[in-house]
Structure formats: C-alpha cells, structure tokens
Design a protein around this motif. Structure first.
Motif, mmCIF file in Angstrom:
data_model
loop_
_atom_site.group_PDB
_atom_site.id
_atom_site.type_symbol
_atom_site.label_atom_id
_atom_site.label_comp_id
_atom_site.label_asym_id
_atom_site.label_seq_id
_atom_site.Cartn_x
_atom_site.Cartn_y
_atom_site.Cartn_z
ATOM 1 N N PHE A 1 0.512 -0.888 -0.458
ATOM 2 C CA PHE A 1 -0.081 0.046 -0.182
ATOM 3 C C PHE A 1 0.899 1.174 0.187
ATOM 4 O O PHE A 1 1.990 1.561 0.854
ATOM 5 N N LEU B 1 -3.175 -1.135 6.418
ATOM 6 C CA LEU B 1 -2.685 -0.151 6.433
ATOM 7 C C LEU B 1 -1.793 0.815 7.781
ATOM 8 O O LEU B 1 -0.841 2.045 6.918
ATOM 9 N N LEU C 1 -8.056 2.176 -3.309
ATOM 10 C CA LEU C 1 -6.170 2.748 -2.951
ATOM 11 C C LEU C 1 -4.945 2.810 -3.602
ATOM 12 O O LEU C 1 -5.220 1.589 -5.121
ATOM 13 N N LEU D 1 -11.303 7.633 5.321
ATOM 14 C CA LEU D 1 -10.401 7.922 3.341
ATOM 15 C C LEU D 1 -12.858 7.978 2.613
ATOM 16 O O LEU D 1 -13.217 7.498 3.996
ATOM 17 N N ARG E 1 1.208 4.880 -0.826
ATOM 18 C CA ARG E 1 0.611 5.654 0.086
ATOM 19 C C ARG E 1 1.005 5.777 2.275
ATOM 20 O O ARG E 1 1.612 6.943 2.580
#
Length: 164
Positions: free
Chosen positions: A19, A60, A90, A67, A21
């Motif tokens: 992931f 995450l 994502l 989100l 980010r």
C-alpha cells in the motif's frame, strides 16, 4: 487503474500487496471468483453524510484511517447471506507493478486466513496470470508428515544413491 504495458505477469495463489500511501506490505490471497478485492477492517463507521469511512486496518496503519467512499457493494455469500460494504480506492504495488485507484471493499476478515483478498479487479488491471503452483514449489520438495520414504537395496532415496 493505470497500466501502460500489456505484458502478462504471473502471480501465485498469494501475493504481497504494498500500500504505497501507507508504506506497508501485507500478503493477500488471490481469489478469481471475487469481482472486487477486499481489505480487512474493523470498527468501520461512516460519517453523517456517508461520503467517508473511518476504520482500523493493520494492513494500512496502527491508527484509525479515514478515507472517501467511492461506492458501496452488496456482497452475497455462498450460504445465501449478504451485506453492504463500503468501497474505497487505494494505490498499490504487486510484484513491481503499480496500480492506482484500486477498489477494495472493507470487511472484517479476522476469522479468515488472509487479511486481503485479491479479486479480479486487480488481476485484470495488473494483467496478471494466476499460477497456483508458483507458491507451492518449496512445499513440494518436502515430504508431508503422512508421506513415507522407502529405500531400495542400494539406499536410493529420491534418486540419490547413498550406498550401503
């Protein structure tokens, strides 16, 4: 989802999902019968107008994540039950392939083997071919607990002659 190359890429029955980010990796189970990928989440709550979701997902972060919701998905199980799940997007990376705007529905997967289900949305976007034997090569070299090893007169075990 961004994909510029039509080259086929092979993944096994499991794959590591990064992931980007959040700079976190997690192992996902590939499920060619799932249309949308699924991410383990608990303490899921929608804001008052339903435009955002707050949840906890160790894939995450160790903290609550908020989100935007891109849609909601009605999911039906094999036993006839069903529920509505929030869907988020994502950016991820699998085997060096970067995919942006990947949809994941949020679901409590604590009783399941994997915290991520990799559905056909990722398989198609990444132009992946699934080879279920890719992850099993190491396991096939080791006999199982129930396997018996037999020796012939020259102590030939798995093609290696050890002599008497």
């Amino acid at each position: 989802m961004d994909m510029n190359n039509n080259e086929k890429r092979t993944i096994g029955s499991e794959a590591t999902v990064r992931f980007t980010r959040f700079n976190k990796d997690a192992t996902g189970k590939v499920d060619t019968g799932a249309t949308t990928s699924s991410l383990h989440a608990t303490r899921i709550s929608l804001n008052s107008d339903g435009s955002q979701v707050q949840f906890l997902s160790p894939c995450l972060s160790n903290n609550m994540v908020t989100l935007d919701i891109t849609s909601k998905q009605e999911v039906h199980s094999a036993d006839g039950g069903g529920n509505t799940r929030p869907v988020i997007t994502l950016d991820i990376e699998i085997n060096g392939t970067t995919l942006t705007g990947v949809e994941f529905n949020l679901n409590d997967r604590s009783g399941m083997d994997s915290q991520i289900l990799i559905g056909t949305n990722i398989i198609e976007a990444g132009n992946f071919v699934v080879d279920i034997h890719q992850d099993q090569d190491a396991e096939q070299e080791q006999p199982t607990e129930d396997a018996t090893v037999t020796q012939n007169d020259t102590n030939d075990i798995d093609g290696i002659v050890t002599g008497k």
